[in-house]
Design an enzyme around this catalytic site. Structure first.
Site, PDB file in Angstrom:
ATOM      1  N   TYR A 199       0.902  -1.096  -0.498  1.00 31.86           N
ATOM      2  CA  TYR A 199      -0.112   0.086   0.008  1.00 31.86           C
ATOM      3  C   TYR A 199       1.082   1.427   0.205  1.00 31.86           C
ATOM      4  O   TYR A 199       0.891   2.125  -0.300  1.00 31.86           O
ATOM      5  CB  TYR A 199      -0.297   0.197   1.198  1.00 31.86           C
ATOM      6  CG  TYR A 199      -1.656   1.476   1.375  1.00 31.86           C
ATOM      7  CD1 TYR A 199      -2.859   0.733   0.624  1.00 31.86           C
ATOM      8  CD2 TYR A 199      -1.766   2.856   1.191  1.00 31.86           C
ATOM      9  CE1 TYR A 199      -4.054   1.323   0.640  1.00 31.86           C
ATOM     10  CE2 TYR A 199      -2.545   3.295   1.451  1.00 31.86           C
ATOM     11  CZ  TYR A 199      -4.027   2.863   0.972  1.00 31.86           C
ATOM     12  OH  TYR A 199      -5.038   4.525   1.049  1.00 31.86           O
TER      13      TYR A 199
ATOM     14  N   PHE B  28      -8.215  21.735 -24.234  1.00 30.85           N
ATOM     15  CA  PHE B  28      -8.673  20.453 -24.682  1.00 30.85           C
ATOM     16  C   PHE B  28      -9.654  19.839 -23.249  1.00 30.85           C
ATOM     17  O   PHE B  28     -10.157  20.416 -22.542  1.00 30.85           O
ATOM     18  CB  PHE B  28      -7.455  19.347 -23.653  1.00 30.85           C
ATOM     19  CG  PHE B  28      -7.649  17.902 -24.153  1.00 30.85           C
ATOM     20  CD1 PHE B  28      -7.674  17.702 -25.189  1.00 30.85           C
ATOM     21  CD2 PHE B  28      -7.847  17.307 -23.245  1.00 30.85           C
ATOM     22  CE1 PHE B  28      -8.059  16.234 -25.600  1.00 30.85           C
ATOM     23  CE2 PHE B  28      -8.748  15.797 -23.308  1.00 30.85           C
ATOM     24  CZ  PHE B  28      -8.621  15.833 -24.318  1.00 30.85           C
ATOM     25  N   THR B  29     -10.487  18.470 -23.804  1.00 31.86           N
ATOM     26  CA  THR B  29     -11.827  19.282 -23.254  1.00 31.86           C
ATOM     27  C   THR B  29     -11.901  18.652 -21.896  1.00 31.86           C
ATOM     28  O   THR B  29     -12.588  19.595 -21.064  1.00 31.86           O
ATOM     29  CB  THR B  29     -12.689  17.647 -23.729  1.00 31.86           C
ATOM     30  OG1 THR B  29     -11.375  16.347 -23.939  1.00 31.86           O
ATOM     31  CG2 THR B  29     -12.516  17.891 -25.317  1.00 31.86           C
TER      32      THR B  29
ATOM     33  N   ASP C 261       1.388  20.718 -20.374  1.00 32.18           N
ATOM     34  CA  ASP C 261       0.290  19.443 -19.819  1.00 32.18           C
ATOM     35  C   ASP C 261       1.167  18.299 -21.311  1.00 32.18           C
ATOM     36  O   ASP C 261       1.641  18.597 -22.611  1.00 32.18           O
ATOM     37  CB  ASP C 261      -1.145  19.479 -21.280  1.00 32.18           C
ATOM     38  CG  ASP C 261      -1.774  18.366 -21.323  1.00 32.18           C
ATOM     39  OD1 ASP C 261      -0.532  17.169 -21.352  1.00 32.18           O
ATOM     40  OD2 ASP C 261      -3.102  18.436 -21.661  1.00 32.18           O
TER      41      ASP C 261
ATOM     42  N   LYS D 167      -1.000   7.698 -23.288  1.00 34.89           N
ATOM     43  CA  LYS D 167      -0.337   8.338 -24.246  1.00 34.89           C
ATOM     44  C   LYS D 167       0.970   8.056 -24.925  1.00 34.89           C
ATOM     45  O   LYS D 167       2.214   6.771 -25.172  1.00 34.89           O
ATOM     46  CB  LYS D 167      -0.773   9.070 -25.285  1.00 34.89           C
ATOM     47  CG  LYS D 167      -2.062   9.925 -25.182  1.00 34.89           C
ATOM     48  CD  LYS D 167      -2.531   9.992 -24.268  1.00 34.89           C
ATOM     49  CE  LYS D 167      -4.281  10.524 -24.447  1.00 34.89           C
ATOM     50  NZ  LYS D 167      -5.055  10.442 -23.201  1.00 34.89           N
TER      51      LYS D 167
ATOM     52  N   ARG E   4     -14.057  15.519 -33.346  1.00 36.42           N
ATOM     53  CA  ARG E   4     -13.342  16.479 -32.318  1.00 36.42           C
ATOM     54  C   ARG E   4     -14.086  18.216 -33.145  1.00 36.42           C
ATOM     55  O   ARG E   4     -13.126  18.653 -34.261  1.00 36.42           O
ATOM     56  CB  ARG E   4     -11.633  17.352 -32.772  1.00 36.42           C
ATOM     57  CG  ARG E   4     -11.184  15.363 -31.654  1.00 36.42           C
ATOM     58  CD  ARG E   4     -10.815  15.571 -30.612  1.00 36.42           C
ATOM     59  NE  ARG E   4     -11.665  15.256 -29.498  1.00 36.42           N
ATOM     60  CZ  ARG E   4     -11.829  14.960 -28.606  1.00 36.42           C
ATOM     61  NH1 ARG E   4     -10.340  14.808 -27.918  1.00 36.42           N
ATOM     62  NH2 ARG E   4     -12.513  14.808 -27.788  1.00 36.42           N
TER      63      ARG E   4
ATOM     64  N   PHE F 200     -19.695  15.133 -25.790  1.00 34.42           N
ATOM     65  CA  PHE F 200     -18.816  14.243 -26.687  1.00 34.42           C
ATOM     66  C   PHE F 200     -18.929  12.678 -26.745  1.00 34.42           C
ATOM     67  O   PHE F 200     -18.968  11.608 -27.528  1.00 34.42           O
ATOM     68  CB  PHE F 200     -17.443  14.060 -27.192  1.00 34.42           C
ATOM     69  CG  PHE F 200     -16.537  14.340 -26.679  1.00 34.42           C
ATOM     70  CD1 PHE F 200     -16.163  15.403 -25.749  1.00 34.42           C
ATOM     71  CD2 PHE F 200     -15.614  13.547 -26.253  1.00 34.42           C
ATOM     72  CE1 PHE F 200     -15.331  15.652 -24.595  1.00 34.42           C
ATOM     73  CE2 PHE F 200     -14.717  13.357 -25.708  1.00 34.42           C
ATOM     74  CZ  PHE F 200     -13.943  14.667 -24.603  1.00 34.42           C
TER      75      PHE F 200
HETATM   76  C1  LIG Z   1      -3.568  16.198 -24.177  1.00 35.73           C
HETATM   77  C2  LIG Z   1      -4.494  16.035 -23.551  1.00 35.73           C
HETATM   78  N1  LIG Z   1      -4.731  15.767 -21.844  1.00 35.73           N
HETATM   79  C3  LIG Z   1      -5.097  15.465 -20.982  1.00 35.73           C
HETATM   80  C4  LIG Z   1      -5.993  14.599 -21.141  1.00 35.73           C
HETATM   81  C5  LIG Z   1      -6.335  13.855 -20.300  1.00 35.73           C
HETATM   82  O1  LIG Z   1      -5.707  12.758 -19.807  1.00 35.73           O
HETATM   83  P1  LIG Z   1      -6.779  11.060 -20.074  1.00 35.73           P
HETATM   84  O2  LIG Z   1      -7.829  10.574 -20.475  1.00 35.73           O
HETATM   85  O3  LIG Z   1      -5.696  10.188 -18.617  1.00 35.73           O
HETATM   86  O4  LIG Z   1      -7.731  11.264 -18.370  1.00 35.73           O
HETATM   87  C6  LIG Z   1      -5.590  14.127 -23.065  1.00 35.73           C
HETATM   88  C7  LIG Z   1      -5.964  12.405 -23.013  1.00 35.73           C
HETATM   89  O5  LIG Z   1      -6.884  12.631 -23.894  1.00 35.73           O
HETATM   90  C8  LIG Z   1      -5.151  14.739 -23.335  1.00 35.73           C
HETATM   91  O6  LIG Z   1      -4.909  14.361 -25.001  1.00 35.73           O
END
Ligand SMILES: Cc1ncc(COP(=O)(O)O)c(C=O)c1O
Length: 447
Positions: free
Chosen positions: A60, A112-113, A203, A246, A370, A437
């Site tokens: 843990y 970014f979303t 990021d 990624k 997108r 989305f």
């Molecule tokens: C540029 C970017 N930032 C943040 C994220 C969020 O990461 P996660 O999907 O691991 O929560 C993503 C995921 O697609 C991303 O492409």
């Protein structure tokens, strides 16, 4: 590891698509032939990574795998303190809650979303400060991810530096088509931040890919390794958040890293509320080991050359056949310009959603919208946000498909291009509150 692909008939795909509400996120993977939904968590792990999975220390607290991961991040990304999280949005949540005060502005190089949502949920207001070229699919600017310093200066002048929570810099920029940021640009942003006492966070999700573009396009970096470029890029920032799914070549995991001791204390404390203890943050020990190994593999020049080379192979095929894509070809995906496919379809009939559905119908290849659906609604007015870019992302998983698959994909896109005049718009029949989305449902508009 070899994974069989399932082939379906057009009749089966028609049924599956209708059942999924014309949203490729709602399809079952068994109904998909070549899956280009995302490069997130879809990489094939190496023999070394699988061997590392057998060495999971599932204690843990204080797992040995955490210290391997911490060391790999410190070495390659330059940051002092590391907090693991279950994936990228866990990290975005923590940094947003800690560093944004209600009403503050967060300037960034295109939204970014999940990032913007966490910034808004923490009381911040995201403001896009990317260069104008990023919003034009035909601009061939080599660093379309760059921040426009004049836009940031204007924000500082209008609101005061203390109203800016931090600058949010992503490399490469996903929503712009996987477009990179130059070293010159981050250096200039750093100088501006220092002048006004503003923090700069990255990021880091696809920063290895960003480093490859710097090596290939920016003067003075041709002889430097991707590894060195990555380290230098990060050295200009105060910290970063990461979706390890990624660049890191793993199926799950993320982290947030900072240099400041006090910010680290806060992160280390908040992580135990939402993710898990500060030495696992929602990841299993075995996953941290696979990630530590993946980091070392991801910065090898040979790996990144072949990864981006495959994306370019697909993009080049499409470009040669006259199919409208975002230029220049990005790092992780080829982005189709849905507005150019369907110039007469109004944006509130969701052209990119239509295009993703048409591609699936044609061949079982799954891409992702997108455009206006991903952009969501303005939290103040409740109106759709109308982005200039209305795109379908064909995202290439790392180390999974071959060039032959790229050819099959290109042929399907060509077939959809050739029959584009028959496509009909969609109407949204279900809309969730957050990140619509992922789960929205549609039905075709009857003409
Ligand atoms: C540029 C970017 N930032 C943040 C994220 C969020 O990461 P996660 O999907 O691991 O929560 C993503 C995921 O697609 C991303 O492409």
């Amino acid at each position: 590891m070899v994974e069989p692909l399932s082939m379906t008939t057009q009749k089966e795909r028609k049924k599956a698509l209708k059942k999924a509400g014309y949203n490729t996120f709602l399809l079952k993977s068994k109904d998909v032939y070549i899956d280009l939904l995302t490069d997130s968590g879809t990489s094939a792990m190496s023999d070394r990574q699988w061997a590392g999975m057998m060495l999971g220390d599932e204690s843990y607290a204080g797992s040995v795998n955490f210290y391997h991961l911490e060391k790999a991040i410190q070495k390659h990304y330059s940051f002092k303190h590391i907090v693991p999280t279950h994936q990228g949005r866990g990290a975005e949540h923590l940094i947003s809650q800690i560093q944004i005060k209600k009403g503050q502005i967060v300037p960034g190089n295109m939204y970014f979303t999940t990032t913007r949502l966490h910034q808004e949920l923490a009381g911040g207001k995201f403001v896009d400060v990317i260069i104008d070229e990023a919003h034009d699919p035909n601009s061939t600017h080599p660093f379309k991810g760059n921040i426009d310093l004049k836009k940031v200066e204007k924000l500082i002048k209008d609101h005061g530096a203390e109203q800016i929570a931090y600058i949010s810099l992503a490399g490469t920029v996903n929503m712009a088509g996987g477009q990179p940021v130059s070293m010159e640009n981050i250096k200039a942003v750093r100088t501006l931040c220092d002048k006004h006492g503003i923090l700069l966070y990255l990021d880091a999700t696809r920063l290895v890919e960003n480093a490859w573009f710097i090596q290939n396009r920016e003067e003075g970096y041709q002889k430097k390794s991707v590894k060195k470029i990555l380290f230098e890029f990060c050295s200009y920032a105060d910290g970063a958040w990461m979706s390890g799914k990624k660049d890191h070549l793993v199926n799950i995991g993320g982290w947030v890293a900072v240099n400041d001791d006090k910010v680290f204390d806060k992160l280390r404390n908040l992580v135990v509320v939402y993710e898990g203890l500060h030495t696992y943050g929602g990841m299993a020990g075995r996953d941290m080991e696979a990630m530590a190994i993946g980091i070392k593999e991801s910065v090898q020049d040979a790996h990144i050359n072949s990864r981006i080379g495959q994306v370019r192979y697909l993009g080049q095929l499409l470009e040669d056949w006259g199919i409208p894509i975002v230029k220049p070809i990005g790092g992780h995906a080829v982005f189709l310009d849905a507005k150019a496919f369907y110039p007469n379809m109004p944006q509130n009939q969701f052209p990119a959603q239509v295009l993703a559905a048409e591609i699936y119908l044609d061949s079982g290849v799954r891409g992702m919208e997108r455009g206006i659906v991903s952009a969501g609604r303005d939290p103040k007015t409740g109106e759709h946000r109308y982005p200039k870019l209305e795109l379908v992302r064909l995202t290439i998983p790392r180390r999974v498909y071959t060039e032959a698959h790229m050819e099959v994909i290109a042929e399907s896109i060509k077939a959809v291009w050739d029959t584009r005049e028959q496509a009909k718009g969609l109407e949204m029949v279900y809309e969730p509150d957050y990140l619509r989305f992922f789960q929205a449902r549609f039905k075709p508009i009857k003409k």
